[in-house]
Design a protein around this motif. Structure first.
Motif, mmCIF file in Angstrom:
data_model
loop_
_atom_site.group_PDB
_atom_site.id
_atom_site.type_symbol
_atom_site.label_atom_id
_atom_site.label_comp_id
_atom_site.label_asym_id
_atom_site.label_seq_id
_atom_site.Cartn_x
_atom_site.Cartn_y
_atom_site.Cartn_z
ATOM 1 N N TYR A 148 0.808 -1.213 0.000
ATOM 2 C CA TYR A 148 0.000 0.000 0.000
ATOM 3 C C TYR A 148 0.846 1.271 0.000
ATOM 4 N N GLY A 149 2.058 1.192 -0.571
ATOM 5 C CA GLY A 149 2.949 2.341 -0.614
ATOM 6 C C GLY A 149 2.726 3.221 -1.829
ATOM 7 N N SER A 150 3.546 4.267 -1.941
ATOM 8 C CA SER A 150 3.355 5.307 -2.954
ATOM 9 C C SER A 150 3.679 4.847 -4.372
ATOM 10 N N LEU A 151 4.476 3.784 -4.531
ATOM 11 C CA LEU A 151 4.816 3.336 -5.883
ATOM 12 C C LEU A 151 3.620 2.759 -6.635
ATOM 13 N N ASN A 152 2.511 2.548 -5.937
ATOM 14 C CA ASN A 152 1.286 2.154 -6.643
ATOM 15 C C ASN A 152 0.881 3.199 -7.682
ATOM 16 N N LEU A 153 1.283 4.459 -7.452
ATOM 17 C CA LEU A 153 0.949 5.529 -8.398
ATOM 18 C C LEU A 153 1.593 5.296 -9.760
ATOM 19 N N LEU A 154 2.746 4.610 -9.786
ATOM 20 C CA LEU A 154 3.456 4.348 -11.040
ATOM 21 C C LEU A 154 3.144 2.981 -11.627
ATOM 22 N N THR A 155 2.389 2.165 -10.884
ATOM 23 C CA THR A 155 2.269 0.750 -11.269
ATOM 24 C C THR A 155 0.825 0.277 -11.392
ATOM 25 N N PHE A 156 -0.084 1.203 -11.643
ATOM 26 C CA PHE A 156 -1.492 0.850 -11.853
ATOM 27 C C PHE A 156 -2.061 0.050 -10.679
ATOM 28 N N ASN A 157 -1.594 0.398 -9.471
ATOM 29 C CA ASN A 157 -2.077 -0.228 -8.229
ATOM 30 C C ASN A 157 -1.861 -1.737 -8.189
ATOM 31 N N VAL A 158 -0.819 -2.218 -8.849
ATOM 32 C CA VAL A 158 -0.544 -3.658 -8.805
ATOM 33 C C VAL A 158 -0.238 -4.115 -7.378
ATOM 34 N N GLY A 159 0.142 -3.161 -6.506
ATOM 35 C CA GLY A 159 0.400 -3.508 -5.112
ATOM 36 C C GLY A 159 -0.834 -4.028 -4.390
ATOM 37 N N TYR A 160 -2.013 -3.634 -4.829
ATOM 38 C CA TYR A 160 -3.254 -4.151 -4.234
ATOM 39 C C TYR A 160 -3.482 -5.570 -4.745
ATOM 40 N N HIS A 161 -2.608 -6.481 -4.306
ATOM 41 C CA HIS A 161 -2.547 -7.771 -4.988
ATOM 42 C C HIS A 161 -3.565 -8.784 -4.460
ATOM 43 N N ASN A 162 -3.851 -8.758 -3.163
ATOM 44 C CA ASN A 162 -4.952 -9.602 -2.693
ATOM 45 C C ASN A 162 -6.254 -9.179 -3.348
ATOM 46 N N GLU A 163 -6.468 -7.874 -3.415
ATOM 47 C CA GLU A 163 -7.670 -7.352 -4.042
ATOM 48 C C GLU A 163 -7.716 -7.724 -5.526
ATOM 49 N N HIS A 164 -6.567 -7.682 -6.185
ATOM 50 C CA HIS A 164 -6.512 -8.001 -7.614
ATOM 51 C C HIS A 164 -6.831 -9.467 -7.860
ATOM 52 N N HIS A 165 -6.273 -10.368 -7.057
ATOM 53 C CA HIS A 165 -6.563 -11.791 -7.258
ATOM 54 C C HIS A 165 -7.996 -12.133 -6.867
ATOM 55 N N ASP A 166 -8.545 -11.407 -5.915
ATOM 56 C CA ASP A 166 -9.951 -11.619 -5.572
ATOM 57 C C ASP A 166 -10.868 -11.155 -6.699
ATOM 58 N N PHE A 167 -10.492 -10.051 -7.355
ATOM 59 C CA PHE A 167 -11.338 -9.450 -8.398
ATOM 60 C C PHE A 167 -10.493 -9.039 -9.604
ATOM 61 N N PRO A 168 -10.012 -10.012 -10.395
ATOM 62 C CA PRO A 168 -9.111 -9.675 -11.516
ATOM 63 C C PRO A 168 -9.772 -8.853 -12.623
ATOM 64 N N SER A 169 -11.106 -8.797 -12.640
ATOM 65 C CA SER A 169 -11.785 -8.011 -13.681
ATOM 66 C C SER A 169 -12.002 -6.557 -13.266
ATOM 67 N N ILE A 170 -11.559 -6.193 -12.066
ATOM 68 C CA ILE A 170 -11.653 -4.796 -11.633
ATOM 69 C C ILE A 170 -10.346 -4.086 -11.973
ATOM 70 N N PRO A 171 -10.375 -2.975 -12.711
ATOM 71 C CA PRO A 171 -9.136 -2.265 -13.076
ATOM 72 C C PRO A 171 -8.379 -1.788 -11.841
ATOM 73 N N GLY A 172 -7.074 -1.663 -11.990
ATOM 74 C CA GLY A 172 -6.227 -1.240 -10.879
ATOM 75 C C GLY A 172 -6.667 0.070 -10.263
ATOM 76 N N ARG A 173 -7.168 0.989 -11.068
ATOM 77 C CA ARG A 173 -7.566 2.307 -10.549
ATOM 78 C C ARG A 173 -8.665 2.192 -9.494
ATOM 79 N N ARG A 174 -9.477 1.106 -9.565
ATOM 80 C CA ARG A 174 -10.604 0.964 -8.637
ATOM 81 C C ARG A 174 -10.320 -0.001 -7.487
ATOM 82 N N LEU A 175 -9.155 -0.632 -7.465
ATOM 83 C CA LEU A 175 -8.867 -1.596 -6.403
ATOM 84 C C LEU A 175 -8.855 -0.970 -5.000
ATOM 85 N N PRO A 176 -8.381 0.288 -4.831
ATOM 86 C CA PRO A 176 -8.488 0.884 -3.487
ATOM 87 C C PRO A 176 -9.925 0.961 -2.977
#
Length: 323
Positions: free
Chosen positions: A246-274
């Motif tokens: 949940y650090g600041s580099l998510n700004l450069l990486t399309f929120n790939v850091g929200y990785h539990n959220e991404h694997h739970d909902f892979p069809s949700i774009p990175g911008r909406r994972l927060p």
């Protein structure tokens, strides 16, 4: 510094991955999360801007002194190229144009691939979807290091070298673990990319080509952003196979850091994972997470209990349907 790590095999488990069950629980409690699914209308414009910026950079470095070329390659080019690979990751989930335009997403990923220099976007999609469906699956998930990597890169110095060489292992691993027939789109990816590379060399000489290729290799090797390779699934804590950052580099990486959220909902774009984390906070707040990818890299190298073997792996049950 040369001590061998204790782990000599993967962490074998006989349970299903946790993401499908958590997805069902969250959707049952918060059905409004379905509204977050679907394409991100801004993604295509951001990608076009990034490609344009790198092409401008190719022009600006063509007459630059080598020392400054290498400096800007690491400081700027590597960041942008690694960010572009994560844009391609986003596009692989059809978040640029939606599931109804799957082919358009694939061709757009090939366009996004151009400043990276190495043709991989078409292959990445095929293997990445397996990673989601069969997380940790033996012989299927090519995100898992090979036995050789786990056996050989077992000291602090060797782990340091392994991180530098990450791009090489990500390229070779599919051929060793789960080779697939080459598709027409992959051939098109190769032809278009090498044509672009040749045109770049013909127009502006060797320096833009070095800037492009070295930027990709450095950006995916020993680089702060590359902490996400280790942070996502390496088992720092027993019983946890996916971790969010949940650090600041998510700004450069399309929120790939929200990785539990991404694997739970892979069809949700990175911008909406927060928003997923905010809505379903009780499902994520108590999970282990990171605030620094640099610290992840440091801890991985220095902790003698961690190695490429520090991954959860599972035997797949029944028939596995692969592309």
């Amino acid at each position: 510094m040369g001590n061998r790590v204790a782990r000599e095999d993967y962490e074998w488990v006989y349970t299903d991955q946790p993401h499908a069950d958590r997805r069902k629980q969250i959707l049952a409690k918060y059905p409004e999360i379905k509204e977050l699914m679907g394409p991100d209308p801004r993604l295509k414009w951001i990608v076009c801007m990034m490609v344009t910026i790198q092409i401008l950079a190719f022009y600006l470095v063509k007459d630059m002194e080598w020392k400054w070329l290498l400096f800007w390659t690491y400081v700027f080019g590597s960041c942008l190229n690694h960010s572009m690979t994560l844009a391609i990751h986003e596009i692989s989930h059809n978040t640029a144009f939606g599931n109804n335009h799957a082919k358009l997403n694939r061709w757009f990923a090939i366009f996004a691939n151009l400043p990276v220099g190495l043709p991989y976007s078409a292959s990445f999609k095929r293997y990445h979807l397996d990673h989601h469906r069969y997380l940790g699956g033996d012989g299927v998930d090519v995100d898992i290091p090979t036995n050789f990597e786990g056996w050989f890169f077992c000291t602090r110095f060797r782990k340091f070298i392994w991180i530098i060489l990450q791009p090489l292992f990500y390229a070779i691993r599919p051929l060793c673990i789960n080779p697939k027939p080459i598709s027409q789109l992959e051939l098109a990816n190769v032809v278009i990319q090498f044509t672009f590379n040749a045109l770049l060399y013909w127009l502006w000489g060797v320096k833009p080509v070095v800037y492009m290729l070295a930027g990709s290799m450095l950006g995916m090797g020993l680089h702060p952003i590359s902490g996400h390779f280790i942070a996502e699934h390496y088992m720092f804590l027993k019983g946890h196979e996916t971790y969010s950052y949940y650090g600041s580099l998510n700004l450069l990486t399309f929120n790939v850091g929200y990785h539990n959220e991404h694997h739970d909902f892979p069809s949700i774009p990175g911008r909406r994972l927060p928003l997923v984390k905010k809505i379903a906070a009780e499902y994520y707040d108590d999970l282990p997470c990171y605030m620094s990818w640099v610290r992840v890299l440091y801890d991985f190298i220095m902790d003698d209990e961690l190695s490429p073997y520090s991954r959860v792996k599972r035997k797949l049950k029944g028939d596995v349907k692969l592309e």
